[in-house]
Design an enzyme around this catalytic site. Structure first.
Site, PDB file in Angstrom:
ATOM      1  N   SER A  50       0.844  -1.199   0.000  1.00  0.00           N
ATOM      2  CA  SER A  50       0.000   0.000   0.000  1.00  0.00           C
ATOM      3  C   SER A  50       0.875   1.242   0.000  1.00  0.00           C
ATOM      4  O   SER A  50       2.092   1.184   0.250  1.00  0.00           O
ATOM      5  CB  SER A  50      -0.898   0.008   1.238  1.00  0.00           C
ATOM      6  OG  SER A  50      -0.110   0.159   2.413  1.00  0.00           O
ATOM      7  N   ASP A  82      -1.214  -1.736  -3.992  1.00  0.00           N
ATOM      8  CA  ASP A  82      -2.592  -1.809  -3.504  1.00  0.00           C
ATOM      9  C   ASP A  82      -3.155  -0.405  -3.352  1.00  0.00           C
ATOM     10  O   ASP A  82      -2.565   0.449  -2.693  1.00  0.00           O
ATOM     11  CB  ASP A  82      -2.599  -2.544  -2.161  1.00  0.00           C
ATOM     12  CG  ASP A  82      -3.989  -2.844  -1.650  1.00  0.00           C
ATOM     13  OD1 ASP A  82      -4.919  -2.928  -2.472  1.00  0.00           O
ATOM     14  OD2 ASP A  82      -4.138  -3.023  -0.422  1.00  0.00           O
ATOM     15  N   ASP A 104      -6.997   3.179  -8.089  1.00  0.00           N
ATOM     16  CA  ASP A 104      -8.309   3.220  -7.442  1.00  0.00           C
ATOM     17  C   ASP A 104      -8.980   4.549  -7.750  1.00  0.00           C
ATOM     18  O   ASP A 104      -8.801   5.538  -7.052  1.00  0.00           O
ATOM     19  CB  ASP A 104      -8.158   3.031  -5.936  1.00  0.00           C
ATOM     20  CG  ASP A 104      -9.506   2.951  -5.227  1.00  0.00           C
ATOM     21  OD1 ASP A 104     -10.549   3.104  -5.903  1.00  0.00           O
ATOM     22  OD2 ASP A 104      -9.512   2.737  -4.004  1.00  0.00           O
ATOM     23  N   GLU A 134     -11.032  -0.399 -10.179  1.00  0.00           N
ATOM     24  CA  GLU A 134     -12.119  -0.648  -9.234  1.00  0.00           C
ATOM     25  C   GLU A 134     -13.375   0.095  -9.652  1.00  0.00           C
ATOM     26  O   GLU A 134     -13.332   1.272 -10.030  1.00  0.00           O
ATOM     27  CB  GLU A 134     -11.718  -0.230  -7.809  1.00  0.00           C
ATOM     28  CG  GLU A 134     -12.808  -0.532  -6.782  1.00  0.00           C
ATOM     29  CD  GLU A 134     -12.323  -0.474  -5.338  1.00  0.00           C
ATOM     30  OE1 GLU A 134     -13.179  -0.580  -4.443  1.00  0.00           O
ATOM     31  OE2 GLU A 134     -11.119  -0.319  -5.106  1.00  0.00           O
ATOM     32  N   HIS A 180     -13.205  -2.978   4.193  1.00  0.00           N
ATOM     33  CA  HIS A 180     -11.851  -2.938   4.726  1.00  0.00           C
ATOM     34  C   HIS A 180     -11.859  -2.945   6.262  1.00  0.00           C
ATOM     35  O   HIS A 180     -12.785  -2.452   6.889  1.00  0.00           O
ATOM     36  CB  HIS A 180     -11.126  -1.685   4.229  1.00  0.00           C
ATOM     37  CG  HIS A 180     -10.869  -1.695   2.755  1.00  0.00           C
ATOM     38  ND1 HIS A 180     -11.479  -0.816   1.881  1.00  0.00           N
ATOM     39  CD2 HIS A 180     -10.077  -2.481   1.983  1.00  0.00           C
ATOM     40  CE1 HIS A 180     -11.067  -1.057   0.651  1.00  0.00           C
ATOM     41  NE2 HIS A 180     -10.218  -2.058   0.682  1.00  0.00           N
ATOM     42  N   ASN A 254      -7.858 -10.276  -1.511  1.00  0.00           N
ATOM     43  CA  ASN A 254      -6.929  -9.486  -0.702  1.00  0.00           C
ATOM     44  C   ASN A 254      -7.062  -9.834   0.778  1.00  0.00           C
ATOM     45  O   ASN A 254      -8.169  -9.900   1.308  1.00  0.00           O
ATOM     46  CB  ASN A 254      -7.213  -7.993  -0.891  1.00  0.00           C
ATOM     47  CG  ASN A 254      -6.783  -7.486  -2.243  1.00  0.00           C
ATOM     48  OD1 ASN A 254      -6.518  -8.253  -3.164  1.00  0.00           O
ATOM     49  ND2 ASN A 254      -6.709  -6.173  -2.389  1.00  0.00           N
ATOM     50  N   ILE A 255      -5.918 -10.010   1.431  1.00  0.00           N
ATOM     51  CA  ILE A 255      -5.892 -10.369   2.850  1.00  0.00           C
ATOM     52  C   ILE A 255      -4.854  -9.511   3.554  1.00  0.00           C
ATOM     53  O   ILE A 255      -3.659  -9.581   3.237  1.00  0.00           O
ATOM     54  CB  ILE A 255      -5.574 -11.865   3.034  1.00  0.00           C
ATOM     55  CG1 ILE A 255      -6.651 -12.724   2.354  1.00  0.00           C
ATOM     56  CG2 ILE A 255      -5.479 -12.213   4.522  1.00  0.00           C
ATOM     57  CD1 ILE A 255      -6.286 -14.180   2.215  1.00  0.00           C
ATOM     58  N   ASP A 256      -5.313  -8.696   4.494  1.00  0.00           N
ATOM     59  CA  ASP A 256      -4.411  -7.829   5.249  1.00  0.00           C
ATOM     60  C   ASP A 256      -4.728  -7.894   6.741  1.00  0.00           C
ATOM     61  O   ASP A 256      -3.873  -8.197   7.560  1.00  0.00           O
ATOM     62  CB  ASP A 256      -4.513  -6.392   4.732  1.00  0.00           C
ATOM     63  CG  ASP A 256      -3.501  -5.461   5.386  1.00  0.00           C
ATOM     64  OD1 ASP A 256      -2.587  -5.942   6.077  1.00  0.00           O
ATOM     65  OD2 ASP A 256      -3.613  -4.225   5.196  1.00  0.00           O
TER      66      ASP A 256
END
Length: 309
Positions: A50, A82, A104, A134, A180, A254-256
């Site tokens: 990010s 990201d 984005d 997006e 998010h 997406n995995i954060d």
């Protein structure tokens, strides 16, 4: 193995009915835990950065650590931006060696989103870099992304074909009810699979992306709370819903937040059990192991990409 872009990786995922994990990275231990877990499961991988992570760790440090991880694991790895907020950030990442970027423009009017995305696509494709765009806006807070529930909106399927055609983007993040951060749902979690199905009909074979897809594993929430944290009622996306999405058109999940929970939970546990420890190598080893365990779980039980490297 060199860094790769997402084009061939997504093609295989779409045809195989699985998804690739896009895991956010911030430091060495997180990168090691993710790549070691993926290596153990022989899974392809997206490491995403990010704008906040670039500011925290610096672009050059992250790239050198990712290069080391590729040399160590010999996995096919995409390095992805990201939530790129503007053309300049995307350009900087492309020029700095990223193999994929997300622009984005979801907060912009439709025509402005198209124009911005097209500008990034033209620059990226000339350099063999893939582009994620997006449509629709996810609620929640994560790094620099802050969208209220009032400002969030589902993706409109009737817009996706025109958007993808006019922009030339390589994948599309859509809003079907994920959000998010760790606090996603007040009531019963629900994803709009009808929207996903309609989008896939209008864009056959086109890779779809889910943001805000951490499940907020209860064991790690409990661990954080047990050792002094305060996360009551945290609720993420049920993993069975993500498995269903991965079997459809979704090629990237997406995995954060789940990584942050695992990392923090293991550190809290270690320091509570060993209050005399002050060597970072001791508690960060546990944190790295927590990341590795989390990634292996996601690859096997959610994404289905184990053995696909």
């Amino acid at each position: 193995m060199p860094m790769v872009n997402s084009k061939e990786m997504f093609k295989k995922a779409y045809e195989g009915g699985y998804a690739i994990g896009a895991f956010n990275v911030n430091n060495m231990e997180i990168i090691q835990g993710i790549t070691e877990g993926a290596k153990m499961e022989n899974a392809p991988l997206i490491l995403q950065v990010s704008a906040g992570a670039r500011k925290y760790a610096k672009h050059v440090y992250l790239m050198k650590m990712i290069e080391a991880a590729i040399a160590d694991t010999d996995l096919p790895i995409v390095v992805h931006l990201d939530h790129g907020p503007d053309f300049e950030t995307c350009k900087s990442c492309i020029d700095g060696g990223f193999t994929s970027v997300m622009i984005d423009g979801s907060h912009l009017p439709f025509e402005e989103n198209i124009a911005l995305t097209r500008k990034v696509v033209e620059y990226a494709h000339d350099r063999n870099v893939t582009v994620e765009a997006e449509l629709g806006r996810l609620a929640g807070v994560e790094d620099d992304v802050k969208v209220s529930a009032e400002d969030s909106s589902y993706t409109r399927p009737e817009e996706v074909e025109e958007f993808a055609t006019r922009t030339g983007c390589d994948s599309l993040a859509i809003a079907i009810g994920t959000s998010h951060g760790a606090f996603k749902f007040k009531g019963e979690p629900k994803l709009r699979f009808d929207i996903l199905e309609e989008v896939s009909k209008r864009l056959p074979g086109f890779p779809i992306v889910l943001h805000g897809a951490s499940s907020v594993i209860p064991s790690y929430v409990d661990m954080i709370n047990q050792y002094g944290g305060n996360m009551p009622g945290a609720q993420g996306v049920p993993e069975e819903m993500l498995r269903k999405a991965a079997s459809m058109a979704v090629c990237k999940i997406n995995i954060d937040s789940d990584l942050r929970l695992a990392f923090t939970g293991e550190i809290r546990k270690h320091m509570a059990e060993h209050p005399d420890h002050f060597d970072p190598r001791q508690y960060l080893t546990d944190a790295r192991n927590g990341i590795r365990q989390m990634v292996r779980h996601k690859i096997v039980n959610v994404l289905g990409c184990n053995g696909k490297a």
